[in-house]
Structure formats: C-alpha cells, structure tokens
Scaffold this active site. Structure first.
Site, PDB file in Angstrom:
ATOM      1  N   HIS A  36      -3.344   7.551   3.092  1.00 12.89           N
ATOM      2  CA  HIS A  36      -3.637   6.259   2.477  1.00 12.89           C
ATOM      3  C   HIS A  36      -5.121   6.018   3.052  1.00 12.89           C
ATOM      4  CE1 HIS A  36      -3.791   2.375   1.302  1.00 12.89           C
ATOM      5  NE2 HIS A  36      -3.684   1.978   2.520  1.00 12.89           N
ATOM      6  N   CYS A  42       0.738  -1.215  -0.017  1.00 13.58           N
ATOM      7  CA  CYS A  42       0.111  -0.175   0.127  1.00 13.58           C
ATOM      8  C   CYS A  42       0.977   1.111   0.032  1.00 13.58           C
ATOM      9  CB  CYS A  42      -0.948   0.335   1.104  1.00 13.58           C
ATOM     10  SG  CYS A  42      -2.175  -1.274   1.348  1.00 13.58           S
ATOM     11  N   ASN A  49     -10.170   0.518   0.037  1.00  9.04           N
ATOM     12  CA  ASN A  49      -8.708   0.341  -0.033  1.00  9.04           C
ATOM     13  C   ASN A  49      -8.128  -0.050  -1.263  1.00  9.04           C
ATOM     14  OD1 ASN A  49      -5.964  -0.128   0.484  1.00  9.04           O
ATOM     15  ND2 ASN A  49      -6.230  -0.951   2.334  1.00  9.04           N
TER      16      ASN A  49
HETATM   17  O1  UT7 Z   1      -3.554  -0.875   3.847  1.00 12.69           O
HETATM   18  C1  UT7 Z   1      -2.686  -1.596   4.665  1.00 12.69           C
HETATM   19  C2  UT7 Z   1      -3.075  -1.478   5.987  1.00 12.69           C
HETATM   20  N1  UT7 Z   1      -4.198  -1.946   6.245  1.00 12.69           N
HETATM   21  C3  UT7 Z   1      -4.941  -1.523   7.219  1.00 12.69           C
HETATM   22  O2  UT7 Z   1      -4.565  -0.496   7.747  1.00 12.69           O
HETATM   23  C4  UT7 Z   1      -6.259  -2.167   7.701  1.00 12.69           C
HETATM   24  C5  UT7 Z   1      -6.143  -2.060   9.283  1.00 12.69           C
HETATM   25  N2  UT7 Z   1      -7.094  -2.722  10.049  1.00 12.69           N
HETATM   26  C6  UT7 Z   1      -8.360  -2.386   9.943  1.00 12.69           C
HETATM   27  O3  UT7 Z   1      -8.995  -1.505   9.220  1.00 12.69           O
HETATM   28  C7  UT7 Z   1      -9.568  -2.811  10.971  1.00 12.69           C
HETATM   29  O4  UT7 Z   1      -8.933  -3.691  11.892  1.00 12.69           O
HETATM   30  C8  UT7 Z   1     -10.536  -3.826  10.308  1.00 12.69           C
HETATM   31  C9  UT7 Z   1     -11.638  -2.896   9.494  1.00 12.69           C
HETATM   32  C10 UT7 Z   1      -9.906  -4.820   9.482  1.00 12.69           C
HETATM   33  C11 UT7 Z   1     -11.319  -4.611  11.272  1.00 12.69           C
HETATM   34  O5  UT7 Z   1     -11.961  -3.866  12.369  1.00 12.69           O
HETATM   35  P1  UT7 Z   1     -11.558  -4.118  13.977  1.00 12.69           P
HETATM   36  O6  UT7 Z   1     -12.293  -2.821  14.659  1.00 12.69           O
HETATM   37  O7  UT7 Z   1     -10.271  -4.105  14.080  1.00 12.69           O
HETATM   38  O8  UT7 Z   1     -12.501  -5.146  14.094  1.00 12.69           O
HETATM   39  P2  UT7 Z   1     -11.814  -6.894  14.665  1.00 12.69           P
HETATM   40  O9  UT7 Z   1     -11.203  -7.552  13.650  1.00 12.69           O
HETATM   41  O10 UT7 Z   1     -11.655  -6.538  15.993  1.00 12.69           O
HETATM   42  O11 UT7 Z   1     -13.360  -7.597  14.770  1.00 12.69           O
HETATM   43  C12 UT7 Z   1     -14.382  -7.340  15.465  1.00 12.69           C
HETATM   44  C13 UT7 Z   1     -15.459  -8.068  15.250  1.00 12.69           C
HETATM   45  C14 UT7 Z   1     -15.232  -9.711  15.351  1.00 12.69           C
HETATM   46  O12 UT7 Z   1     -16.266 -10.266  16.034  1.00 12.69           O
HETATM   47  P3  UT7 Z   1     -16.130 -10.617  17.384  1.00 12.69           P
HETATM   48  O13 UT7 Z   1     -14.850 -11.566  17.767  1.00 12.69           O
HETATM   49  O14 UT7 Z   1     -16.200  -9.476  18.085  1.00 12.69           O
HETATM   50  O15 UT7 Z   1     -17.462 -11.461  17.738  1.00 12.69           O
HETATM   51  C15 UT7 Z   1     -15.169  -9.813  13.888  1.00 12.69           C
HETATM   52  O16 UT7 Z   1     -15.334 -11.331  13.618  1.00 12.69           O
HETATM   53  O17 UT7 Z   1     -15.975  -7.853  14.000  1.00 12.69           O
HETATM   54  C16 UT7 Z   1     -16.213  -9.088  13.237  1.00 12.69           C
HETATM   55  N3  UT7 Z   1     -16.095  -8.746  11.963  1.00 12.69           N
HETATM   56  C17 UT7 Z   1     -16.979  -8.606  11.003  1.00 12.69           C
HETATM   57  N4  UT7 Z   1     -18.295  -8.335  11.186  1.00 12.69           N
HETATM   58  C18 UT7 Z   1     -19.169  -7.948  10.338  1.00 12.69           C
HETATM   59  C19 UT7 Z   1     -14.896  -9.022  11.289  1.00 12.69           C
HETATM   60  N5  UT7 Z   1     -15.417  -8.444   9.760  1.00 12.69           N
HETATM   61  C20 UT7 Z   1     -16.402  -8.264   9.743  1.00 12.69           C
HETATM   62  C21 UT7 Z   1     -17.491  -7.838   8.739  1.00 12.69           C
HETATM   63  N6  UT7 Z   1     -18.862  -7.658   8.994  1.00 12.69           N
HETATM   64  N7  UT7 Z   1     -16.939  -7.784   7.481  1.00 12.69           N
END
Ligand code: UT7
Length: 324
Positions: free
Chosen positions: A251, A113, A281
């Site tokens: 970004h 990225c 992204n």
């Molecule tokens: O460009 C390169 C660099 N990349 C980035 O900068 C991306 C960095 N990461 C992020 O943007 C975020 O971490 C995400 C958007 C990927 C995820 O957000 P988060 O707030 O960190 O969520 P999480 O991974 O901690 O997941 C929270 C909950 C989980 O459920 P439980 O365990 O709390 O029951 C996931 O299973 O959200 C669930 N979850 C979803 N729910 C609905 C994960 N993906 C989804 C989804 N829809 N698409």
C-alpha cells in the site's frame, strides 16, 4: 485444484497534477517536509468530470484490453472503494453499465485503504469454489473530495486514482493465499465521521463537506506493527521464507512505512514497487496502481513471487501471495 491467475492489469490517474510546491502556496508546509516524512512528490486530483467510476472505468478497460478479455466474458465485478459516486446504486453497478458487462454480480466493498485486498480476496474465493471463471477486480478512489485543503496534516497525503485486474480460473497457480483482518477498536484514529443513518447533521456544521480525519502519528505506529505481522502470517500460511519473495507491492501511503516492511522482509528496495511519490495515498487504488506500473514497465515477470499488502481505516488490513 482451481487457482485464480492474473491475466490483465490496468490503471488510470486524473490529469491534474498537484505538486508539493503547489501546496506550499496554500498551506504552511514545504516540499522537503513532505518528501522526507512521506516520500510524496506530487498527487493527482480529479475534476468534476472524473468521479470514482470514471477513473475506475478507464482502469478496468485497460485491464480487459491487457488480458484480451471481452466485457461479455466477465462473471463478477468486485470493486474496492470508500468514495463511491452515490450511496446507491453501488459504484460496481455504475461501472458494470459503463463497460457493458453482462448481468453478472457486481458489488462494492468498503474497507478503506484495504478495499482492493478485500475485493481480491472475495474474487479469489469465487473462482476457487468454481462459481466464476473470469472476475474483474478494481480499486478506485477520489479521496480528494474528503480532504480539508486548509489542514496540512492530511491535505499533503492523499490523491485520486484507480487500478484494476482480471482474474481467470486456471490449473496453474495463481493466487496462493489471501488474508484479511479488521479491528474496529481504533475507528477514532482514522475516519470520515458522517453517514446515512447517523451523522449527516455534521455536514451542516462543516459547510456541507465530509472530512477525512487522521491521527497520523498513531496510525503510523499501528500500521508498521500490523503490516509486519501480516507478512509473517502470509509466508507461514504458504510454508515460505522471506527469500522466496521476488517483489513487495505495498500500500502506497508513506515511504517510511514501506521501507519498514521491506526491512522486516529483508528485501532490498529494488525489490519493492514504489509509486507513492507520483500519486500519494490513493487508498484502495494504490496496490493495483503499483502492480500495474511494475507489470507494464517489465519489472514483474511471469513466474515471479509477489507479496501484496495494505492497511487502512477501520482498522482493516490484508495481503495476498501471488505467483505471477
Ligand atoms: O492509508 C491509511 C493509513 N494511513 C497511513 O498509514 C498514514 C500514517 N501516518 C503517516 O504517514 C505519518 O504519521 C504522517 C506523514 C501523517 C505524519 O508524519 P509524522 O512523522 O508522524 O509527523 P507528526 O504527525 O508527528 O508531526 C511532526 C511535525 C508536527 O510539528 P511539531 O508538533 O513537531 O512542531 C506537525 O505539526 O510535523 C508537523 N506537520 C507538518 N509540517 C509541515 C504535520 N504536517 C505537516 C506538513 N508540513 N504537511
């Protein structure tokens, strides 16, 4: 003193729009979750006829036209991509042919990225040392090809697109500084673990599909910390204060990461260019896409002070301070 000045920008998105509601039909996800956690409303997905170099060609043509530059004037093409059409020739060579550039140098840079920030940094150095007068810089990706559409953790996040700009040698500033970094210790947090010299056997295990894998939560924390550090480094290198900045062009991975960086810079959100809602992204295409959007809609004006930054797989990260 020679500076690199931006004389034209361009961008291009594939036609096909995939909204959060569309994804609700194929994944256990919902529009509200995606908007709350990422800021994304829709993304563009390329067709078979729109590989990376086709998106890049459109963005480059737009940038050349905006700068009133003939392809024959280009001395170098630097292309940030992690989704090249082929292993070789490089995407830069394929684009060089499409655009009818002279037999100038043409290279791909793979910094995930941060690819555009790396490409911009290289282009700037060529101009500053006097080896090039006009350089075409592009970031283009078709990350949708690396997505497992059954995995909600990654499928909702990414999209395809391209952005480009033309730099010209000038006595007027210009790019004031660029900064690039990498730390390969966290390769396990964000990767596509197949390649030429090792790992092709994994394709067979996965129906021939290479797959982007990300531990999103852990990447998020490192991204926020690291981007906070690089904006400090960039301002310090130029003896500038946060209040000297007019625009942040970040970004476009996650609105919450963008907001955290803006808060660190004590900028209000009206000074931040946000396009992640419209294309998700797009990896190395995201910064030039956002830049082109805000230049074309008239928000960014000549003389404004711009801070560009990106963070991605590797990890890699980079920034540029630019007097537009
Ligand atoms: O460009 C390169 C660099 N990349 C980035 O900068 C991306 C960095 N990461 C992020 O943007 C975020 O971490 C995400 C958007 C990927 C995820 O957000 P988060 O707030 O960190 O969520 P999480 O991974 O901690 O997941 C929270 C909950 C989980 O459920 P439980 O365990 O709390 O029951 C996931 O299973 O959200 C669930 N979850 C979803 N729910 C609905 C994960 N993906 C989804 C989804 N829809 N698409």
């Amino acid at each position: 003193m020679i500076y690199s000045r931006i004389i034209g920008t361009g961008s291009h998105l594939p036609e096909k729009v995939v909204t959060n509601k569309d994804l609700e039909k194929i994944l256990d996800t919902d529009d509200q979750w995606i908007r709350d956690r990422t800021g994304i409303r829709e993304r563009r997905i390329s067709s078979d006829k729109e590989p990376t170099t086709v998106l890049a060609e459109h963005a480059c043509r737009n940038a050349l036209e905006a700068g009133d530059v003939d392809p024959g004037e280009i001395d170098l093409l630097v292309m940030g991509t992690t989704t090249p059409d082929l292993i070789f020739p490089s995407s830069a060579c394929l684009i060089q042919k499409k655009l009818g550039l002279p037999d100038c140098g043409a290279m791909d840079v793979n910094a995930a990225c941060s690819g555009f920030m790396y490409a911009l940094s290289i282009a700037d150095k060529y101009i500053r040392c006097g080896d090039a007068k006009k350089v075409l810089v592009c970031g283009a990706e078709t990350l949708s090809d690396l997505i497992n559409w059954n995995k909600r953790e990654t499928a909702v996040l990414f999209g395809d697109g391209a952005g480009a700009l033309v730099l010209e040698a000038s006595e007027e500033p210009g790019i004031l500084s660029t900064h690039i970094h990498a730390n390969g210790n966290h390769a396990d947090l964000l990767n596509t673990a197949v390649g030429v010299s090792r790992g092709f056997e994994k394709l067979a295990e996965n129906d021939g599909k290479a797959e982007l894998q990300m531990k999103g939560n852990e990447v998020f924390k490192v991204a926020v910390r690291t981007l906070g550090r690089i904006v400090d480094e960039t301002l310090a290198a130029n003896n500038m204060k946060k209040s000297d900045l007019d625009w942040l062009i970040p970004h476009q991975a996650n609105l919450r990461i963008i907001t955290a960086t803006a808060r660190k810079l004590e900028m209000n959100m009206e000074q931040v260019v946000i396009t992640v809602d419209l294309h998700g992204n797009t990896s190395s295409a995201s910064v030039p896409l956002a830049l082109d959007t805000a230049i074309r809609d008239g928000r960014i004006k000549r003389g404004d002070m711009l801070l560009l930054e990106a963070f991605g797989g590797g990890f890699t990260w980079g920034s540029a301070l630019i007097k537009y």
